[in-house]
Design an enzyme around this catalytic site. Sequence first.
Site, PDB file in Angstrom:
ATOM      1  N   HIS A  13       0.854  -1.192   0.000  1.00  0.00           N
ATOM      2  CA  HIS A  13       0.000   0.000   0.000  1.00  0.00           C
ATOM      3  C   HIS A  13       0.883   1.233   0.000  1.00  0.00           C
ATOM      4  O   HIS A  13       2.103   1.139   0.156  1.00  0.00           O
ATOM      5  CB  HIS A  13      -0.962  -0.021   1.196  1.00  0.00           C
ATOM      6  CG  HIS A  13      -0.310  -0.122   2.533  1.00  0.00           C
ATOM      7  ND1 HIS A  13       0.232  -1.308   3.022  1.00  0.00           N
ATOM      8  CD2 HIS A  13      -0.099   0.803   3.496  1.00  0.00           C
ATOM      9  CE1 HIS A  13       0.722  -1.094   4.224  1.00  0.00           C
ATOM     10  NE2 HIS A  13       0.552   0.177   4.538  1.00  0.00           N
TER      11      HIS A  13
ATOM     12  N   ARG B  53      -3.552  16.336   4.308  1.00  0.00           N
ATOM     13  CA  ARG B  53      -4.228  15.080   4.673  1.00  0.00           C
ATOM     14  C   ARG B  53      -3.589  14.555   5.944  1.00  0.00           C
ATOM     15  O   ARG B  53      -2.382  14.666   6.135  1.00  0.00           O
ATOM     16  CB  ARG B  53      -4.112  14.048   3.560  1.00  0.00           C
ATOM     17  CG  ARG B  53      -4.685  12.689   3.947  1.00  0.00           C
ATOM     18  CD  ARG B  53      -4.657  11.662   2.830  1.00  0.00           C
ATOM     19  NE  ARG B  53      -5.149  10.390   3.338  1.00  0.00           N
ATOM     20  CZ  ARG B  53      -4.371   9.399   3.747  1.00  0.00           C
ATOM     21  NH1 ARG B  53      -3.038   9.536   3.684  1.00  0.00           N
ATOM     22  NH2 ARG B  53      -4.880   8.278   4.239  1.00  0.00           N
TER      23      ARG B  53
HETATM   24  O1  AKG Z   1      -1.336   7.588   5.899  1.00  0.00           O
HETATM   25  C1  AKG Z   1      -1.799   6.589   5.314  1.00  0.00           C
HETATM   26  O2  AKG Z   1      -2.934   6.565   4.818  1.00  0.00           O
HETATM   27  C2  AKG Z   1      -0.947   5.321   5.219  1.00  0.00           C
HETATM   28  C3  AKG Z   1       0.304   5.400   6.036  1.00  0.00           C
HETATM   29  C4  AKG Z   1       0.987   4.056   6.136  1.00  0.00           C
HETATM   30  O3  AKG Z   1       0.765   3.137   5.362  1.00  0.00           O
HETATM   31  C5  AKG Z   1       1.946   3.838   7.226  1.00  0.00           C
HETATM   32  O4  AKG Z   1       2.255   4.833   7.955  1.00  0.00           O
HETATM   33  O5  AKG Z   1       2.391   2.648   7.353  1.00  0.00           O
HETATM   34 FE   FE2 Z   2       1.617   1.250   6.047  1.00  0.00          FE
END
Ligand code: AKG
Ligand code: FE2
Length: 383
Positions: free
Chosen positions: A301, A311
């Site tokens: 992701h 955001r």
């Molecule tokens: O901020 C997000 O939406 C994802 C952040 C993420 O995947 C993480 O910090 O491991």
């Molecule tokens: Fe993550």
Amino acid sequence: MESSISSTLVLSPPFQPNNNGVNLVFDASLQQQPHLPTQFLWPHEDTAYAAADFLQDPPIDLTGFFLGDPRATASAAAQIRTACSTHGFFQVVNHGVDPSTIRAAHHHMDAFFSLPLARKLAVKREPGALRGYSGAHADRFSSKLPWKETFSFTYNHAHSAATLDVVDYIKSGLGPHFEHSGCVLQQYCEAMHALSMAIFELIAISLGVERSEYCELFEDGCSVMRGNNYPPCKEAGLTLGTGPHSDPNALTLLHQDEVGGLEIFSDSKWRAIRPCHDAVVVNIGDTFMALCNGRYKSCLHRAVVNKERVRRSLVFFVNPNEDKVVRPPGELLLPGYEGAEAPTRLYPDFKWSDLRDFTQNHYRADTSTLQHFVSWLSNKTQP
Ligand SMILES: O=C(O)CCC(=O)C(=O)O
Ligand SMILES: [Fe+2]
Ligand SMILES: C=C1C[C@]23C[C@H]1CC[C@H]2[C@]1(C)CCC[C@@](C)(C(=O)O)[C@H]1[C@@H]3C(=O)O
């Protein structure tokens, strides 16, 4: 692409313990510059493909599970099994966390990120530690910098719930005026821990193992709370808020604001996780993929940024107690392949303390952390 910062961009190996002296400061002056500093450029393959659509899975309603309704519990477990056997992400609603707790945690995390840089640097991340403030990880890496600020602190439930560690850490680092913020964030961590234990019970049911299988490992786990602050970026399409990765920890509980930006790679496409203010996003991490012998997937992701709006996300990284061995229960071992003496295991025994050390001191977590970790571990333990 002109660099607006005169610096020698050192093409670094995946990980380096420092940034080779490139002292980039991730503050408003940098964010207002007309051109993206070269350190924030990401490879075309990581940024080129925008999310094709939203992940279509409906949120999983936990009402019936909390009421002890067997049919509703079985249904929730089945939805979790489907999600975790494919992309490892699901959203839960009616999760028992008070919306005012979530709202307050965002408010106080925003208050922290609104502080002058000097105040934030008073709690800057120390090398090798998974707590403190970081501006684009500019102290750790010198290329592919993420367009974000982060503020992280540890939460060891068995210890922190009693000794209010989060309150102490915030107050000692930011002063007595932040004591209330510490209490709010402590309360948020306690709520996230409680939710994680409910999720582990449902995951155990979905895997067909004893409901309490994971309680012992995680009840006194050492989790990490992190606020992510992603400012708007004039050249948003050339950088990333958080690069493509799978989470090295066991389970991640994330609350994102209404802006959107979290995307998962599933069925060969990037798909956005629809912002839902009363939902918590849950995903399996590498440590749990090892714990369940690969039955459930720790998924790729990323977080994209945009040109107009800041955001924010609150991320609770759940980890087992750092000194307990990560080992799948017997029921999840695969039957021995033809002629094998013992049932098959996909990953060796390890402890969270080893994987945490690996990601903080030896390797930048990315899309292939676990396999590099397993090689590193075997080299480390060979005589
Ligand atoms: O901020 C997000 O939406 C994802 C952040 C993420 O995947 C993480 O910090 O491991
Ligand atoms: Fe993550
Ligand atoms: C164990 C961890 C390392 C990171 C924070 C937790 C779980 C997610 C990891 C991370 C977010 C994956 C992408 C790269 C990273 C460097 C980041 O962008 O913050 C990772 C975190 C970290 O090493 O601080």
